[in-house]
Design an enzyme around this catalytic site. Structure first.
Site, PDB file in Angstrom:
ATOM      1  N   CYS A   1       0.811  -1.220   0.000  1.00  0.00           N
ATOM      2  CA  CYS A   1       0.000   0.000   0.000  1.00  0.00           C
ATOM      3  C   CYS A   1       0.849   1.276   0.000  1.00  0.00           C
ATOM      4  O   CYS A   1       1.626   1.518   0.925  1.00  0.00           O
ATOM      5  CB  CYS A   1      -0.937   0.019   1.211  1.00  0.00           C
TER       6      CYS A   1
ATOM      7  N   VAL B   1      -6.384   0.502   4.919  1.00  0.00           N
ATOM      8  CA  VAL B   1      -5.141   0.835   5.581  1.00  0.00           C
ATOM      9  C   VAL B   1      -4.627   2.117   4.925  1.00  0.00           C
ATOM     10  O   VAL B   1      -4.981   2.389   3.774  1.00  0.00           O
ATOM     11  CB  VAL B   1      -4.098  -0.313   5.443  1.00  0.00           C
TER      12      VAL B   1
ATOM     13  N   GLU C   1      -6.738   7.461   7.498  1.00  0.00           N
ATOM     14  CA  GLU C   1      -6.413   8.430   6.439  1.00  0.00           C
ATOM     15  C   GLU C   1      -4.915   8.834   6.528  1.00  0.00           C
ATOM     16  O   GLU C   1      -4.475   9.453   7.504  1.00  0.00           O
ATOM     17  CB  GLU C   1      -7.295   9.680   6.488  1.00  0.00           C
ATOM     18  N   SER C   2      -4.202   8.483   5.467  1.00  0.00           N
ATOM     19  CA  SER C   2      -2.741   8.664   5.478  1.00  0.00           C
ATOM     20  C   SER C   2      -2.307  10.122   5.682  1.00  0.00           C
ATOM     21  O   SER C   2      -1.315  10.384   6.368  1.00  0.00           O
ATOM     22  CB  SER C   2      -2.135   8.111   4.189  1.00  0.00           C
TER      23      SER C   2
END
Ligand SMILES: N[C@@H](CCC(=O)N[C@@H](CS)C(=O)NCC(=O)O)C(=O)O
Length: 222
Positions: free
Chosen positions: A14, A54, A66-67
């Site tokens: 990811c 993820v 949320e990255s």
């Protein structure tokens, strides 16, 4: 520095998780990482991930998702900040971080989502147009100049994948963009970026593309 050891919940391929790993490594933060299989996520993951996606960052009892939010949190609790100090420049960086997410979406579409050649080519053109918008934004070795920022962390996963895709099927998507090309090289040479993926990432990524059955499997997969 934050006192609670954070735990990152990840899927090995990811790009959004990879952003957090880069920031953690840039900051020298001790962390745990738990890998899950997104095709068969464990029940505990479904319970704590509001969107079923993820990355997650567990900090004590709190779960962040949320990255972009996770990167901002990690930056804030582990000074010095990787953001520029000027509020306007900081806001502009945040906006371009969002843009990085749309690049990742187009890349995903080209490689996995497109079912036929037409769709794959359309996604490639979409990427090309978006990449051209970045060229005037690059200020030096990195996005803002000589200092590595959160924006560099936001884009590095995209360029790592693009570099591999170009090896497997040359498209020349950044060939005519000298600043973007140099930026990509600088990002990919950075130790924290190199160390932000699992061993054997390249083949894992290629095998994943090959197994997903989109047109990209023919073009980029094994
Ligand atoms: N906007 C999210 C995107 C995260 C995302 O799309 N993660 C993918 C893996 S790379 C995922 O978990 N997908 C599972 C799904 O959509 O079911 C972020 O920035 O964190």
């Amino acid at each position: 520095m934050s006192s609670t050891k954070p735990e990152l919940v990840s899927f090995k391929l990811c790009p959004f998780v990879q952003r957090s790993v880069i920031v953690l490594k840039e900051k020298g933060v001790d962390y745990d990482i738990t890998y899950i299989n997104l095709k068969e996520p464990p029940p505990w993951f479904k319970e704590i991930s509001p969107l079923g996606k993820v990355p997650l960052l567990k900090v004590g009892e709190t779960v962040l998702f949320e990255s972009a939010v996770i990167m901002e949190y990690l930056d804030e609790v582990n000074p010095p900040s990787l953001h520029p100090t000027d509020p306007l420049q900081k806001a502009q960086n945040r906006a371009w971080n969002e843009f990085a997410s749309t690049l990742l979406e187009s890349q995903f579409k080209m490689v996995i989502g497109a079912k036929d050649e037409e769709g794959c080519n359309a996604a490639e053109q979409e990427l090309k147009s978006k990449l051209a918008l970045l060229e005037p934004m690059i200020q030096g070795s990195f996005f803002n100049g000589e200092d590595f920022s959160l924006t560099d962390a936001a884009y590095a996963p995209f360029f790592m994948r693009l570099n591999l895709l170009e090896q497997w099927h040359p498209m020349g998507l950044i060939t005519d963009l000298p600043k973007v090309s140099a930026w990509s090289t600088n990002l990919l040479e950075r130790a924290t970026v190199k160390d932000s993926v699992v061993e054997g990432f390249d083949e894992l990524y290629r095998g994943f593309i090959g197994g997903m059955g989109g047109f990209g499997a023919k073009r980029f997969g094994q």
